[in-house]
Design a protein around this motif. Structure first.
Motif, PDB file in Angstrom:
ATOM      1  N   LEU A 197      38.174  44.481  37.252  1.00 35.70           N
ATOM      2  CA  LEU A 197      39.168  43.499  37.696  1.00 35.70           C
ATOM      3  C   LEU A 197      39.301  43.506  39.221  1.00 35.70           C
ATOM      4  O   LEU A 197      39.414  42.448  39.851  1.00 35.70           O
ATOM      5  N   GLY A 198      39.273  44.703  39.808  1.00 39.85           N
ATOM      6  CA  GLY A 198      39.351  44.793  41.262  1.00 39.85           C
ATOM      7  C   GLY A 198      38.161  44.125  41.936  1.00 39.85           C
ATOM      8  O   GLY A 198      38.303  43.526  43.005  1.00 39.85           O
ATOM      9  N   PHE A 199      37.010  44.219  41.299  1.00 38.34           N
ATOM     10  CA  PHE A 199      35.792  43.624  41.873  1.00 38.34           C
ATOM     11  C   PHE A 199      35.805  42.101  41.742  1.00 38.34           C
ATOM     12  O   PHE A 199      35.463  41.386  42.690  1.00 38.34           O
ATOM     13  N   PHE A 200      36.187  41.605  40.564  1.00 33.19           N
ATOM     14  CA  PHE A 200      36.104  40.157  40.320  1.00 33.19           C
ATOM     15  C   PHE A 200      37.374  39.401  40.732  1.00 33.19           C
ATOM     16  O   PHE A 200      37.325  38.182  40.932  1.00 33.19           O
TER      17      PHE A 200
ATOM     18  N   ILE B 145      46.372  55.791  38.598  1.00 31.69           N
ATOM     19  CA  ILE B 145      44.951  55.959  38.919  1.00 31.69           C
ATOM     20  C   ILE B 145      44.198  54.635  38.848  1.00 31.69           C
ATOM     21  O   ILE B 145      43.404  54.305  39.734  1.00 31.69           O
ATOM     22  N   VAL B 146      44.442  53.848  37.788  1.00 26.19           N
ATOM     23  CA  VAL B 146      43.683  52.593  37.656  1.00 26.19           C
ATOM     24  C   VAL B 146      44.056  51.608  38.763  1.00 26.19           C
ATOM     25  O   VAL B 146      43.206  50.830  39.233  1.00 26.19           O
ATOM     26  N   LEU B 147      45.303  51.631  39.212  1.00 24.71           N
ATOM     27  CA  LEU B 147      45.698  50.755  40.317  1.00 24.71           C
ATOM     28  C   LEU B 147      45.050  51.197  41.624  1.00 24.71           C
ATOM     29  O   LEU B 147      44.632  50.361  42.441  1.00 24.71           O
ATOM     30  N   ILE B 148      44.955  52.508  41.837  1.00 19.56           N
ATOM     31  CA  ILE B 148      44.279  53.020  43.036  1.00 19.56           C
ATOM     32  C   ILE B 148      42.807  52.599  43.020  1.00 19.56           C
ATOM     33  O   ILE B 148      42.273  52.105  44.022  1.00 19.56           O
ATOM     34  N   VAL B 149      42.150  52.779  41.886  1.00 15.32           N
ATOM     35  CA  VAL B 149      40.735  52.410  41.768  1.00 15.32           C
ATOM     36  C   VAL B 149      40.559  50.909  41.998  1.00 15.32           C
ATOM     37  O   VAL B 149      39.680  50.475  42.764  1.00 15.32           O
ATOM     38  N   ALA B 150      41.397  50.094  41.358  1.00 18.90           N
ATOM     39  CA  ALA B 150      41.281  48.638  41.498  1.00 18.90           C
ATOM     40  C   ALA B 150      41.491  48.210  42.948  1.00 18.90           C
ATOM     41  O   ALA B 150      40.788  47.335  43.456  1.00 18.90           O
TER      42      ALA B 150
END
Length: 320
Positions: A25-28, A203-208
């Motif tokens: 999601l962060g990428f797209f 964690i998922v928000l940091i990664v995104a």
């Protein structure tokens, strides 16, 4: 609260999937998550506060009871991963920002999801928790020193500033969580079932956010960084296992040390890289966070099929 606990447990069990989903999601959809980048330090502080709520004196008694075993895991963490990172930056051509980021994630303490993977792999969970706790507490001193020692050839390193950052995002939240656990145990007992949900969300928000900020760079050089991360992580598992075997540790302890060495607190790496280097330097930590949860689940599944009869397993509520 039982519903929240059930959702939290489900999210904790499927952590690796959520990391992959939010990285994609962060990428797209980078515009959605770029604003989150300014909150990375706060998110990590919340995660470490949650870890403080679950710390117990038994974790530290384990260190006193088995100093040699814990010492093997701690030394393995702070020797193997930084040195492997340096070796990879020498062998594989990469930009100074990426090289500094690879070394930084290698110098971070163990990730708390290693405790869960050790449990699933039928390893020595008490040893894993003790190693994670000790490396986390040592991180304010050891991580800045190692980054200064190994990464200053690529980018300027302000070790004192990094020390202060780690104290703020690790030690202070840990201490507050531990203090609240003692001051309001009934409240903490109610909150603990929801902690995996909070940790996974952070964690998922940091990664995104890291992926979103570096979407263009990942599109052009993501495969190279991914290959470096896979090698770094895999060599860490292997050398951690071999080091524990060379020190005469049992199979259950070797499993714990292997997973502990291979899995890093990549959230801390992303936060430090973003604050002290550049957004690009945070990419290895973000990709590491995605990959080590996949590889950790795979190696835990493999380890679970070669159980040690003497291994004691404990239920651990932890997530990175």
């Amino acid at each position: 609260m039982s519903f929240v606990g059930s959702v939290s447990a489900f999210v904790g069990r499927t952590f690796a999937i959520w990391v992959i989903v939010f990285a994609a999601l962060g990428f797209f959809l980078p515009a959605v998550f770029i604003p989150v980048a300014s909150y990375i330090v706060i998110l990590l502080g919340i995660i470490m506060f949650g870890m403080g709520l679950t710390l117990s004196l038994d974790d530290f008694r384990e260190v006193a009871r088995r100093p040699f075993d814990v010492g093997v895991g701690v030394l393995g963490q702070f020797l193997i991963m930084p040195l492997v990172a340096v070796l990879l930056t020498r062998i594989i051509p990469m930009t100074p920002e990426v090289a500094a980021g690879v070394i930084l994630v290698g110098c971070c303490p163990g990730g708390t999801s290693s405790n869960v993977m050790t449990y699933l792999g039928k390893g020595d969970v008490a040893l894993s928790v003790a190693c994670t706790s000790v490396t986390t507490l040592l991180a304010p001193l050891v991580t800045p020193f190692l980054v200064w020692l190994f990464a200053s050839q690529y980018l300027p390193v302000d070790a004192m500033s990094m020390f202060i950052s780690i104290v703020k995002v690790i030690l202070v939240p840990l201490a507050l969580g531990f203090a609240l656990q003692k001051l309001a145990p009934a409240l903490v007992r109610v909150a603990v079932p929801a902690l995996p949900l909070v940790s996974v969300t952070g964690i998922v928000l940091i990664v995104a956010a890291v992926v979103a900020v570096n979407q263009a760079a990942i599109a052009s050089s993501g495969l190279l960084i991914f290959a470096v991360v896979i090698l770094h992580n895999g060599i860490g598992y292997a050398l951690g296992f071999l080091a524990a075997r060379a020190c005469g540790l049992s199979l259950a302890k070797r499993k714990a040390v292997s997973i502990e060495v291979g899995m890093q607190n990549s959230g801390l790496g992303a936060a430090l890289a973003s604050a002290h280097f550049s957004p690009l330097a945070a990419v290895p930590s973000a990709i590491f966070s995605v990959w080590h949860n996949i590889s950790g689940a795979l190696i835990a599944n493999y380890f679970s099929r070669v159980p040690d009869d003497k291994a004691g397993r404990e239920t651990v509520v932890a997530a990175e």
